[in-house]
Design a protein around this motif. Structure first.
Motif, short mmCIF file in Angstrom:
data_model
loop_
_atom_site.label_atom_id
_atom_site.label_comp_id
_atom_site.label_asym_id
_atom_site.label_seq_id
_atom_site.Cartn_x
_atom_site.Cartn_y
_atom_site.Cartn_z
N ALA A 8 0.84 -1.10 0.13
CA ALA A 8 0.03 0.05 0.03
C ALA A 8 0.91 1.19 0.07
N ASP A 18 7.80 4.98 9.34
CA ASP A 18 9.35 4.61 9.89
C ASP A 18 9.36 3.20 9.58
N HIS A 21 6.27 1.48 11.75
CA HIS A 21 4.90 1.79 11.34
C HIS A 21 3.95 0.76 10.88
N THR A 51 9.04 -5.85 9.48
CA THR A 51 7.75 -5.65 9.15
C THR A 51 7.00 -6.86 10.18
N SER A 68 15.78 -12.96 7.97
CA SER A 68 16.37 -12.54 9.12
C SER A 68 17.71 -12.93 9.01
N SER A 110 13.01 -3.38 2.28
CA SER A 110 14.32 -4.15 1.96
C SER A 110 13.96 -5.53 1.13
N1 LIG Z 1 2.66 -0.16 3.33
C1 LIG Z 1 2.92 -1.55 2.92
O1 LIG Z 1 2.30 -2.10 2.18
C2 LIG Z 1 3.88 -1.89 3.98
C3 LIG Z 1 4.11 -3.43 3.94
C4 LIG Z 1 5.13 -4.20 4.47
C5 LIG Z 1 6.08 -3.34 5.31
N2 LIG Z 1 5.69 -2.14 5.31
C6 LIG Z 1 6.65 -1.12 6.17
O2 LIG Z 1 7.97 -1.43 5.90
C7 LIG Z 1 8.64 -0.85 7.21
C8 LIG Z 1 9.70 -1.87 7.41
O3 LIG Z 1 10.84 -1.87 5.94
P1 LIG Z 1 12.22 -2.13 6.09
O4 LIG Z 1 12.74 -2.25 4.90
O5 LIG Z 1 12.52 -1.37 7.27
O6 LIG Z 1 12.11 -3.76 6.73
P2 LIG Z 1 11.96 -5.41 6.45
O7 LIG Z 1 12.06 -5.27 5.16
O8 LIG Z 1 10.47 -5.47 6.98
O9 LIG Z 1 12.93 -5.94 7.10
C9 LIG Z 1 14.32 -5.92 7.05
C10 LIG Z 1 15.02 -6.99 7.65
O10 LIG Z 1 14.87 -8.17 6.98
C11 LIG Z 1 16.05 -9.06 7.13
N3 LIG Z 1 16.68 -9.17 5.92
C12 LIG Z 1 16.91 -8.19 4.72
N4 LIG Z 1 17.52 -8.60 3.80
C13 LIG Z 1 18.01 -9.85 4.17
C14 LIG Z 1 18.91 -10.79 3.50
N5 LIG Z 1 19.31 -10.77 2.41
N6 LIG Z 1 19.18 -11.89 4.08
C15 LIG Z 1 18.17 -12.07 5.48
N7 LIG Z 1 17.69 -11.31 6.01
C16 LIG Z 1 17.67 -10.20 5.57
C17 LIG Z 1 16.96 -8.30 8.25
O11 LIG Z 1 16.50 -8.86 9.34
P3 LIG Z 1 17.37 -8.94 10.67
O12 LIG Z 1 17.57 -7.53 11.21
O13 LIG Z 1 16.63 -9.66 11.75
O14 LIG Z 1 18.71 -9.79 10.23
C18 LIG Z 1 16.38 -6.67 8.09
O15 LIG Z 1 16.55 -6.00 9.31
C19 LIG Z 1 7.66 -1.14 8.35
O16 LIG Z 1 7.37 0.27 8.41
C20 LIG Z 1 6.42 -1.79 7.58
O17 LIG Z 1 5.17 -1.45 8.36
C21 LIG Z 1 4.64 -1.48 4.71
#
Ligand SMILES: NC(=O)c1ccc[n+]([C@@H]2O[C@H](COP(=O)([O-])OP(=O)(O)OC[C@H]3O[C@@H](n4cnc5c(N)ncnc54)[C@H](OP(=O)(O)O)[C@@H]3O)[C@@H](O)[C@H]2O)c1
Length: 169
Positions: A8, A18, A21, A51, A68, A110
């Motif tokens: 979304a 952030d 969120h 997430t 992770s 990510s």
């Molecule tokens: N609007 C929407 O549709 C939507 C959908 C989903 C998420 N979101 C938002 O997105 C935000 C989070 O996004 P983000 O990018 O900061 O975090 P993320 O993608 O949810 O998680 C990142 C984590 O994934 C793991 N990771 C990433 N690459 C990896 C790899 N190559 N191998 C193993 N593990 C890996 C690591 O975990 P570890 O640190 O545990 O090692 C990293 O800290 C939140 O605010 C969420 O609410 C929004």
């Protein structure tokens, strides 16, 4: 196997304010319902640990593959999870071998970037919500290049539309 990215977006292109969120704090009820239906239909979701940490309830009927680099992830709501760190192509091949027909890539930034840049996404479902954040987390957090074809617009309400795109190979 079909691989679908689902997200979304605000009107100014953000997916969150952030990394802590929770999406359902600002998306519409219609979008939550759309997401739930698609997730239940696929039954399998790939999600980053940040997430996953924002989820505040148990999500029944869905298995989650949580990315992770740690061996264990806190699972406060006792969801059905598997902690993974395989390269996207390897994970998708492994899930296909297990007979899984569809998996949703459910973020965050990510994980969307990792899977788009691995070239394994077939379809994108992007919900556009009438909200602006100004700053925040973008859909992708690195350079990504892909050509898309708009295949369908889902009219969830007067205010909320989902754009369905196919990735051109
Ligand atoms: N609007 C929407 O549709 C939507 C959908 C989903 C998420 N979101 C938002 O997105 C935000 C989070 O996004 P983000 O990018 O900061 O975090 P993320 O993608 O949810 O998680 C990142 C984590 O994934 C793991 N990771 C990433 N690459 C990896 C790899 N190559 N191998 C193993 N593990 C890996 C690591 O975990 P570890 O640190 O545990 O090692 C990293 O800290 C939140 O605010 C969420 O609410 C929004």
């Amino acid at each position: 196997m079909k691989v679908t990215l689902i997200a979304a977006l605000t009107a100014d292109g953000f997916i969150a304010k952030d990394d802590a969120h929770l999406s359902t704090r600002w998306t519409s009820k219609e979008d939550s319902l759309f997401f739930r239906e698609r997730a239940k239909h696929a039954g399998h979701m790939i999600v980053g640990s940040k997430t996953f940490a924002t989820f505040n309830r148990q999500m029944k009927g869905r298995k989650m593959y949580v990315y992770s680099r740690s061996l264990e992830v806190e699972n406060a709501y006792n969801n059905d999870i598997e902690v993974v760190s395989l390269a996207p192509k390897e994970l998708i091949a492994d899930l296909a071998k297990r007979g899984i027909e569809e998996v949703l890539i459910t973020g965050g930034s990510s994980i969307y970037t990792l899977f788009m840049n691995a070239g394994v996404i077939d379809t994108l479902l992007l919900t556009h919500e009438p909200v602006i954040f100004g700053t925040g987390v973008t859909l992708f957090n690195e350079a990504v290049s892909a050509k898309l074809q708009l295949s369908l617009v889902h009219n969830l309400s007067d205010q909320t539309k989902v754009f369905e795109y196919e990735v051109m190979q």
